[in-house]
Design a protein around this motif. Structure first.
Motif, PDB file in Angstrom:
ATOM      1  N   THR A 198      35.373  34.842  39.010  1.00  0.00           N
ATOM      2  CA  THR A 198      34.834  34.127  40.164  1.00  0.00           C
ATOM      3  C   THR A 198      35.441  34.655  41.462  1.00  0.00           C
ATOM      4  N   ALA A 199      36.772  34.827  41.475  1.00  0.00           N
ATOM      5  CA  ALA A 199      37.442  35.342  42.674  1.00  0.00           C
ATOM      6  C   ALA A 199      36.939  36.741  43.011  1.00  0.00           C
ATOM      7  N   GLU A 200      36.717  37.541  42.003  1.00  0.00           N
ATOM      8  CA  GLU A 200      36.277  38.915  42.205  1.00  0.00           C
ATOM      9  C   GLU A 200      34.837  38.949  42.726  1.00  0.00           C
ATOM     10  N   SER A 201      33.978  38.133  42.152  1.00  0.00           N
ATOM     11  CA  SER A 201      32.569  38.127  42.532  1.00  0.00           C
ATOM     12  C   SER A 201      32.362  37.634  43.960  1.00  0.00           C
ATOM     13  N   HIS A 202      33.142  36.631  44.350  1.00  0.00           N
ATOM     14  CA  HIS A 202      32.952  36.021  45.666  1.00  0.00           C
ATOM     15  C   HIS A 202      33.995  36.467  46.698  1.00  0.00           C
ATOM     16  N   ARG A 203      34.813  37.470  46.334  1.00  0.00           N
ATOM     17  CA  ARG A 203      35.800  38.032  47.260  1.00  0.00           C
ATOM     18  C   ARG A 203      36.751  36.951  47.770  1.00  0.00           C
ATOM     19  N   ARG A 204      37.330  36.201  46.844  1.00  0.00           N
ATOM     20  CA  ARG A 204      38.145  35.057  47.236  1.00  0.00           C
ATOM     21  C   ARG A 204      39.592  35.170  46.762  1.00  0.00           C
ATOM     22  N   ILE A 205      40.401  34.286  47.310  1.00  0.00           N
ATOM     23  CA  ILE A 205      41.800  34.162  46.916  1.00  0.00           C
ATOM     24  C   ILE A 205      41.917  32.890  46.082  1.00  0.00           C
ATOM     25  N   ALA A 206      42.335  33.039  44.838  1.00  0.00           N
ATOM     26  CA  ALA A 206      42.448  31.903  43.923  1.00  0.00           C
ATOM     27  C   ALA A 206      43.908  31.596  43.648  1.00  0.00           C
ATOM     28  N   GLU A 251      43.227  43.626  50.960  1.00  0.00           N
ATOM     29  CA  GLU A 251      42.679  44.828  51.583  1.00  0.00           C
ATOM     30  C   GLU A 251      42.215  45.831  50.529  1.00  0.00           C
ATOM     31  N   THR A 252      42.952  45.888  49.427  1.00  0.00           N
ATOM     32  CA  THR A 252      42.662  46.878  48.394  1.00  0.00           C
ATOM     33  C   THR A 252      41.510  46.467  47.484  1.00  0.00           C
ATOM     34  N   GLN A 253      41.529  45.201  47.010  1.00  0.00           N
ATOM     35  CA  GLN A 253      40.580  44.810  45.955  1.00  0.00           C
ATOM     36  C   GLN A 253      39.667  43.644  46.324  1.00  0.00           C
ATOM     37  N   LYS A 254      39.823  43.119  47.543  1.00  0.00           N
ATOM     38  CA  LYS A 254      38.939  42.067  48.053  1.00  0.00           C
ATOM     39  C   LYS A 254      39.007  40.769  47.258  1.00  0.00           C
ATOM     40  N   ASN A 255      40.043  40.588  46.488  1.00  0.00           N
ATOM     41  CA  ASN A 255      40.288  39.313  45.810  1.00  0.00           C
ATOM     42  C   ASN A 255      41.742  39.273  45.375  1.00  0.00           C
ATOM     43  N   VAL A 256      42.282  38.080  45.251  1.00  0.00           N
ATOM     44  CA  VAL A 256      43.671  37.908  44.818  1.00  0.00           C
ATOM     45  C   VAL A 256      43.736  36.695  43.894  1.00  0.00           C
ATOM     46  N   VAL A 257      44.394  36.848  42.762  1.00  0.00           N
ATOM     47  CA  VAL A 257      44.622  35.731  41.848  1.00  0.00           C
ATOM     48  C   VAL A 257      46.122  35.472  41.778  1.00  0.00           C
ATOM     49  N   ILE A 258      46.495  34.246  42.095  1.00  0.00           N
ATOM     50  CA  ILE A 258      47.910  33.842  42.171  1.00  0.00           C
ATOM     51  C   ILE A 258      48.147  32.725  41.170  1.00  0.00           C
ATOM     52  N   VAL A 259      49.174  32.845  40.351  1.00  0.00           N
ATOM     53  CA  VAL A 259      49.578  31.781  39.432  1.00  0.00           C
ATOM     54  C   VAL A 259      50.890  31.198  39.929  1.00  0.00           C
ATOM     55  N   ILE A 260      50.964  29.876  40.032  1.00  0.00           N
ATOM     56  CA  ILE A 260      52.205  29.228  40.463  1.00  0.00           C
ATOM     57  C   ILE A 260      52.613  28.148  39.466  1.00  0.00           C
ATOM     58  N   GLY A 261      53.915  28.000  39.260  1.00  0.00           N
ATOM     59  CA  GLY A 261      54.446  26.885  38.493  1.00  0.00           C
ATOM     60  C   GLY A 261      54.457  25.648  39.362  1.00  0.00           C
ATOM     61  N   GLU A 314      32.339  33.642  55.415  1.00  0.00           N
ATOM     62  CA  GLU A 314      33.048  32.400  55.133  1.00  0.00           C
ATOM     63  C   GLU A 314      34.327  32.352  55.952  1.00  0.00           C
ATOM     64  N   LEU A 315      34.732  31.140  56.286  1.00  0.00           N
ATOM     65  CA  LEU A 315      35.998  30.949  56.976  1.00  0.00           C
ATOM     66  C   LEU A 315      37.124  30.892  55.948  1.00  0.00           C
ATOM     67  N   ALA A 316      38.357  30.804  56.450  1.00  0.00           N
ATOM     68  CA  ALA A 316      39.525  30.879  55.564  1.00  0.00           C
ATOM     69  C   ALA A 316      39.495  29.814  54.484  1.00  0.00           C
ATOM     70  N   ARG A 317      39.065  28.619  54.845  1.00  0.00           N
ATOM     71  CA  ARG A 317      39.071  27.539  53.853  1.00  0.00           C
ATOM     72  C   ARG A 317      38.065  27.779  52.738  1.00  0.00           C
ATOM     73  N   GLN A 318      36.949  28.419  53.058  1.00  0.00           N
ATOM     74  CA  GLN A 318      35.956  28.719  52.025  1.00  0.00           C
ATOM     75  C   GLN A 318      36.347  29.948  51.196  1.00  0.00           C
ATOM     76  N   ALA A 319      37.192  30.783  51.767  1.00  0.00           N
ATOM     77  CA  ALA A 319      37.573  32.026  51.080  1.00  0.00           C
ATOM     78  C   ALA A 319      38.756  31.844  50.139  1.00  0.00           C
ATOM     79  N   THR A 320      39.344  30.659  50.125  1.00  0.00           N
ATOM     80  CA  THR A 320      40.459  30.380  49.214  1.00  0.00           C
ATOM     81  C   THR A 320      40.121  29.134  48.394  1.00  0.00           C
ATOM     82  N   PHE A 321      40.615  29.069  47.180  1.00  0.00           N
ATOM     83  CA  PHE A 321      40.413  27.867  46.377  1.00  0.00           C
ATOM     84  C   PHE A 321      41.550  27.709  45.373  1.00  0.00           C
ATOM     85  N   THR A 322      41.723  26.507  44.882  1.00  0.00           N
ATOM     86  CA  THR A 322      42.784  26.203  43.921  1.00  0.00           C
ATOM     87  C   THR A 322      42.165  25.650  42.639  1.00  0.00           C
ATOM     88  N   ARG A 323      42.862  25.882  41.542  1.00  0.00           N
ATOM     89  CA  ARG A 323      42.502  25.284  40.264  1.00  0.00           C
ATOM     90  C   ARG A 323      43.774  24.933  39.505  1.00  0.00           C
TER      91      ARG A 323
END
Length: 470
Positions: A198-206, A251-261, A314-323
């Protein structure tokens, strides 16, 4: 030992039934009767003590399936307070009336503390479980590195760990992995992989939040899902460096996936998320919102212009999401690693009771020569000088804080657990059972309905109103 009792306490994990199964099967071999207490320590506090005979005629109850997640006995976070002498005496009387010679408690550090008062009058042992993998030690001397500090103004007590052993070896670890951890990692990894598309398809930060409280083992294990950044509670967040890394990746891959504890902290040592003032029945502060707080920080620091200037609509809020992976980490069928070793640890717990060991913990060890094997330690080995048990945290040698990924030793640790963690039967069940047409025609058949028919009560054949909840 002619009759022993067994209970499950604390949060549920996928491997509880497997541990119960292992204990019952070993008891069958030794001709020991096993009584299962319904809903943990809460069952002992009920005057009627709802319970079931898990091995009538030394034959395992058919409903006890090690392949099923959760626990047929039910679990609760109710604990016995040793300061209530009258309550403890009533528990002793009820266990005596049931003819119990020893008690197996399946749980984590809260359960180990909960069984402590009972161990004063009856042999008790712990079979470990926790998806957080935080019951154990990085090395045997670790509990002695905690110091106790008292704030002179507030008189509040705080514990702080002194710098410890740096050159960690995998064979130093006490209780290498707890039942439930492997399956929870499996669920987290699947979640990361699915969110990536999903992050990759929509160019988002998850931002994906996993459980673990103060311990980052689940976040570390999520590396199998190949997230770009892993943030663990043990390493305070350097936000400026983290943001630079996010920018470089985007900048490199147009999406970022972050895992946090969920217990992630800032550089001042404060937990990143909102902290509820309430606590669960085990006394743990309830965490909430770490992923959302980190998302808001990114939205503010990156800003709308960052995305608009890159021809994003999309603005910053639409370009990032949490799960949040959430409670799915706790549930479902345990994978082979958990099924196998949970069963072994359940059997080991029975052996410890038969050997008249008291306040002992069955543990899973690993060595280069032997691979995985079960052993045991005295429960006090996990306690500091003030008799407190601290959650095991990810050792610094397991995590590369500059790359936000497992270190070489961390990779070695994880690979020992997961290289053969999934069995062919796990995959075959997925193929045959998931889309079984029969699921469309019938309701889910809760195991509780069948188990309820086996429940007996201490004082009467007819359960009281207070016992109906069990």
């Amino acid at each position: 030992m002619r009759r022993i009792a067994l209970l499950t306490a604390g949060g549920d994990t996928p491997a509880l039934n497997a541990t119960i199964f292992g204990a019952v099967e070993r008891a069958n071999e030794l001709r020991v009767q096993v009584v299962g207490i319904i809903k943990g320590f809460g069952g002992l506090l009920d005057p009627n003590v709802p319970h079931i005979h898990l091995n009538p005629l030394y034959s395992t109850l058919p409903e006890l399936d090690p392949r099923c997640g959760g626990t047929i006995l039910g679990s609760s976070r109710t604990y016995i307070d040793e300061s209530h002498a009258g309550e403890l005496q009533m528990v002793k009387k009820r266990l005596d009336q049931l003819g119990i010679d020893g008690l197996i408690c399946i749980g984590g550090d809260g359960t180990l503390n909960g069984m402590q008062p009972i161990s004063q009058f009856m042999p008790c042992v712990l079979a470990p479980k926790t998806i957080d993998n935080d019951l154990g030690l990085n090395y045997p001397d670790e509990p002695n590195e905690w110091i106790r500090e008292v704030n002179p103004e507030t008189q509040k007590v705080k514990f702080r760990k002194m710098p410890g052993k740096q050159d960690l070896e995998l064979e130093d670890i006490v209780n290498f992995a707890t039942p439930g951890y492997a399956t929870a990692v499996y669920v987290c990894v699947q979640g990361v992989q699915r969110i990536r598309s999903t992050a990759e398809s929509h160019r988002r930060i998850a931002i994906i939040e996993v459980m673990g409280r103060e311990s980052g083992y689940l976040a570390l294990g999520a590396a199998y899902g190949q997230p770009d950044i892993i943030l663990i509670p043990e390493v305070p967040l350097d936000y400026e460096r983290f943001e630079r890394r996010v920018r470089d990746l985007y900048e490199t891959q147009k999406n970022v996936v972050i895992v946090i504890g969920e217990g992630l902290r800032d550089q001042d040592g404060k937990r990143l998320g909102d902290i509820s003032k309430s606590v669960d029945p085990a006394g743990n502060i309830i965490f909430s919102g770490a992923a959302e707080v980190l998302e808001n920080m990114l939205i503010e620091s990156l800003g709308d212009h960052y995305f608009v200037s890159r021809k994003r609509h999309e603005l910053a809020r639409q370009a990032t999401f949490t799960r949040k992976i959430g409670h799915t980490q706790r549930g479902g069928r345990p994978i082979r690693f958990d099924r196998h070793y949970a069963t072994q640890l359940g059997g080991k717990a029975v052996d410890l009771l038969v050997q008249r060991q008291n306040n002992y913990v069955a543990i899973l060890q690993w060595s280069e020569q032997r691979g995985f094997y079960v052993s045991s330690i005295n429960g006090n080995s996990l306690r500091d000088a003030w008799r407190g048990i601290h959650p095991r945290t990810v050792h610094p040698a397991f995590y590369d804080e500059h790359r936000y990924q497992p270190s070489k030793l961390g990779i070695n640790y994880l690979s020992r657990i997961f290289v053969n963690a999934i069995g062919s039967d796990d995959l075959e069940l997925l193929r045959e059972d998931l889309f079984d047409t029969g699921h469309l025609k019938t309701r889910y058949q809760s195991i509780n309905v069948s188990v309820h028919k086996h429940i007996r009560y201490l004082n009467s054949d007819v359960p009281s109103e207070n016992s109906e909840q069990f």
